[in-house]
Design an enzyme around this catalytic site. Structure first.
Site, PDB file in Angstrom:
ATOM      1  N   ASN A 173     -12.879  10.766   0.029  1.00 29.85           N
ATOM      2  CA  ASN A 173     -13.428  10.108  -1.016  1.00 29.85           C
ATOM      3  C   ASN A 173     -13.443   8.682  -0.633  1.00 29.85           C
ATOM      4  OD1 ASN A 173     -13.348  12.336  -2.498  1.00 29.85           O
ATOM      5  ND2 ASN A 173     -11.315  12.118  -3.411  1.00 29.85           N
ATOM      6  N   HIS A 205      -8.625  14.867   2.448  1.00 28.95           N
ATOM      7  CA  HIS A 205      -8.005  15.884   1.745  1.00 28.95           C
ATOM      8  C   HIS A 205      -8.137  17.145   2.400  1.00 28.95           C
ATOM      9  CE1 HIS A 205      -7.258  13.822  -2.107  1.00 28.95           C
ATOM     10  NE2 HIS A 205      -8.374  12.999  -1.552  1.00 28.95           N
ATOM     11  N   GLY A 248     -14.963   8.270  -5.693  1.00 26.04           N
ATOM     12  CA  GLY A 248     -13.546   8.783  -6.517  1.00 26.04           C
ATOM     13  C   GLY A 248     -12.331   8.566  -5.646  1.00 26.04           C
ATOM     14  N   HIS A 304      -3.001   1.200   8.720  1.00 26.77           N
ATOM     15  CA  HIS A 304      -3.868   0.731   7.499  1.00 26.77           C
ATOM     16  C   HIS A 304      -5.138   0.677   7.810  1.00 26.77           C
ATOM     17  CE1 HIS A 304      -4.429  -0.019   3.197  1.00 26.77           C
ATOM     18  NE2 HIS A 304      -5.354  -0.941   3.727  1.00 26.77           N
ATOM     19  N   CYS A 331       0.743   3.191   2.938  1.00 29.93           N
ATOM     20  CA  CYS A 331       1.465   2.512   4.200  1.00 29.93           C
ATOM     21  C   CYS A 331       3.136   2.840   4.147  1.00 29.93           C
ATOM     22  CB  CYS A 331       1.197   1.289   4.319  1.00 29.93           C
ATOM     23  SG  CYS A 331      -0.141   0.681   4.959  1.00 29.93           S
ATOM     24  N   CYS A 344       0.891  -1.148  -0.079  1.00 34.43           N
ATOM     25  CA  CYS A 344      -0.026  -0.106   0.137  1.00 34.43           C
ATOM     26  C   CYS A 344       0.889   1.191   0.053  1.00 34.43           C
ATOM     27  CB  CYS A 344      -0.815  -0.050   1.221  1.00 34.43           C
ATOM     28  SG  CYS A 344      -1.654   1.818   1.411  1.00 34.43           S
ATOM     29  N   ASP A 363      -0.107  16.855  -1.234  1.00 40.41           N
ATOM     30  CA  ASP A 363      -0.585  15.966  -2.444  1.00 40.41           C
ATOM     31  C   ASP A 363       0.463  16.119  -3.706  1.00 40.41           C
ATOM     32  OD1 ASP A 363      -3.531  14.582  -2.984  1.00 40.41           O
ATOM     33  OD2 ASP A 363      -2.345  15.267  -4.721  1.00 40.41           O
ATOM     34  N   HIS A 421      -7.691   8.401   3.846  1.00 40.05           N
ATOM     35  CA  HIS A 421      -7.114   9.507   3.754  1.00 40.05           C
ATOM     36  C   HIS A 421      -8.069  10.846   3.655  1.00 40.05           C
ATOM     37  CE1 HIS A 421      -7.465   8.404  -0.290  1.00 40.05           C
ATOM     38  NE2 HIS A 421      -7.407   9.458  -0.665  1.00 40.05           N
ATOM     39  N   HIS A 425      -6.258   3.353   1.081  1.00 36.34           N
ATOM     40  CA  HIS A 425      -5.801   3.768   2.380  1.00 36.34           C
ATOM     41  C   HIS A 425      -6.500   4.849   2.955  1.00 36.34           C
ATOM     42  CE1 HIS A 425      -2.369   3.721   5.593  1.00 36.34           C
ATOM     43  NE2 HIS A 425      -3.075   4.763   5.774  1.00 36.34           N
TER      44      HIS A 425
HETATM   45  P1  AMP Z   1      -8.111   9.835  -3.742  1.00 39.51           P
HETATM   46  O1  AMP Z   1      -8.501   9.972  -5.353  1.00 39.51           O
HETATM   47  O2  AMP Z   1      -9.081  10.333  -2.795  1.00 39.51           O
HETATM   48  O3  AMP Z   1      -7.799   8.180  -3.335  1.00 39.51           O
HETATM   49  O4  AMP Z   1      -6.726  10.602  -3.541  1.00 39.51           O
HETATM   50  C1  AMP Z   1      -5.519  10.135  -3.675  1.00 39.51           C
HETATM   51  C2  AMP Z   1      -4.548  11.381  -3.572  1.00 39.51           C
HETATM   52  O5  AMP Z   1      -3.423  10.771  -3.510  1.00 39.51           O
HETATM   53  C3  AMP Z   1      -4.688  11.940  -5.116  1.00 39.51           C
HETATM   54  O6  AMP Z   1      -5.122  13.298  -4.908  1.00 39.51           O
HETATM   55  C4  AMP Z   1      -3.132  11.892  -5.454  1.00 39.51           C
HETATM   56  O7  AMP Z   1      -2.528  13.093  -6.152  1.00 39.51           O
HETATM   57  C5  AMP Z   1      -2.448  11.597  -4.076  1.00 39.51           C
HETATM   58  N1  AMP Z   1      -1.304  10.878  -4.202  1.00 39.51           N
HETATM   59  C6  AMP Z   1      -0.993   9.748  -4.900  1.00 39.51           C
HETATM   60  N2  AMP Z   1       0.270   9.291  -4.610  1.00 39.51           N
HETATM   61  C7  AMP Z   1       0.865  10.172  -3.818  1.00 39.51           C
HETATM   62  C8  AMP Z   1       2.242  10.161  -3.445  1.00 39.51           C
HETATM   63  N3  AMP Z   1       3.243   9.399  -3.644  1.00 39.51           N
HETATM   64  N4  AMP Z   1       2.327  11.573  -2.423  1.00 39.51           N
HETATM   65  C9  AMP Z   1       1.493  12.398  -2.568  1.00 39.51           C
HETATM   66  N5  AMP Z   1       0.219  12.268  -3.029  1.00 39.51           N
HETATM   67  C10 AMP Z   1      -0.100  11.210  -3.722  1.00 39.51           C
END
Ligand code: AMP
Length: 112
Positions: free
Chosen positions: A85, A100, A91, A45, A6, A3, A29, A98, A96
């Site tokens: 999300n 925003h 979306g 996780h 993680c 993940c 992000d 999170h 994992h």
């Molecule tokens: P979601 O679409 O709600 O699952 O959001 C996932 C977010 O993770 C997206 O906005 C991506 O731009 C962000 N993301 C994915 N990989 C990374 C990373 N390695 N570092 C920072 N942000 C990331």
């Protein structure tokens, strides 16, 4: 199953860190949707908001406690938005939990 969040939480994949304590990590992000776009993740996780239960729900309160510190740290004095999300229709692309944290501009409602 590996993940990415993680691995970021363990420090195995680098991130642009904003805040960290024993339970959560916050980092910028990679694809910002606002002048300030930070992700706040539990280090533990949890796949999505759909997996919050009586045993793990205290982490959600902790995320919001961290968010209140981070917004002050980043000077978001005029407000901000926190988004989760969940699942395909929500979306969610990273499986994992999170949140925003978006700020630095006026937000539209309803979101797309
Ligand atoms: P979601 O679409 O709600 O699952 O959001 C996932 C977010 O993770 C997206 O906005 C991506 O731009 C962000 N993301 C994915 N990989 C990374 C990373 N390695 N570092 C920072 N942000 C990331």
């Amino acid at each position: 199953m590996s993940c990415i969040f993680c691995e970021i939480a363990k420090g195995n994949i680098p991130s642009n860190k904003v805040y960290e304590d024993d339970k959560v990590l916050a980092f910028y992000d990679l694809d910002p949707q606002a002048p300030v776009h930070v992700l706040i993740i539990p280090k533990e996780h949890i796949t999505s908001a759909d997996d919050i239960n009586e045993q793990n729900s205290s982490i959600v309160a902790h995320v919001f406690e961290a968010a209140a510190k981070i917004t002050k740290q980043l000077g978001l004095t005029n407000g901000y938005r926190i988004v989760n999300n969940c699942g395909e229709d929500g979306g969610q692309s990273v499986k994992h939990l999170h949140f925003h944290l978006l700020g630095g501009r006026s937000m539209e409602w309803p979101p797309g």
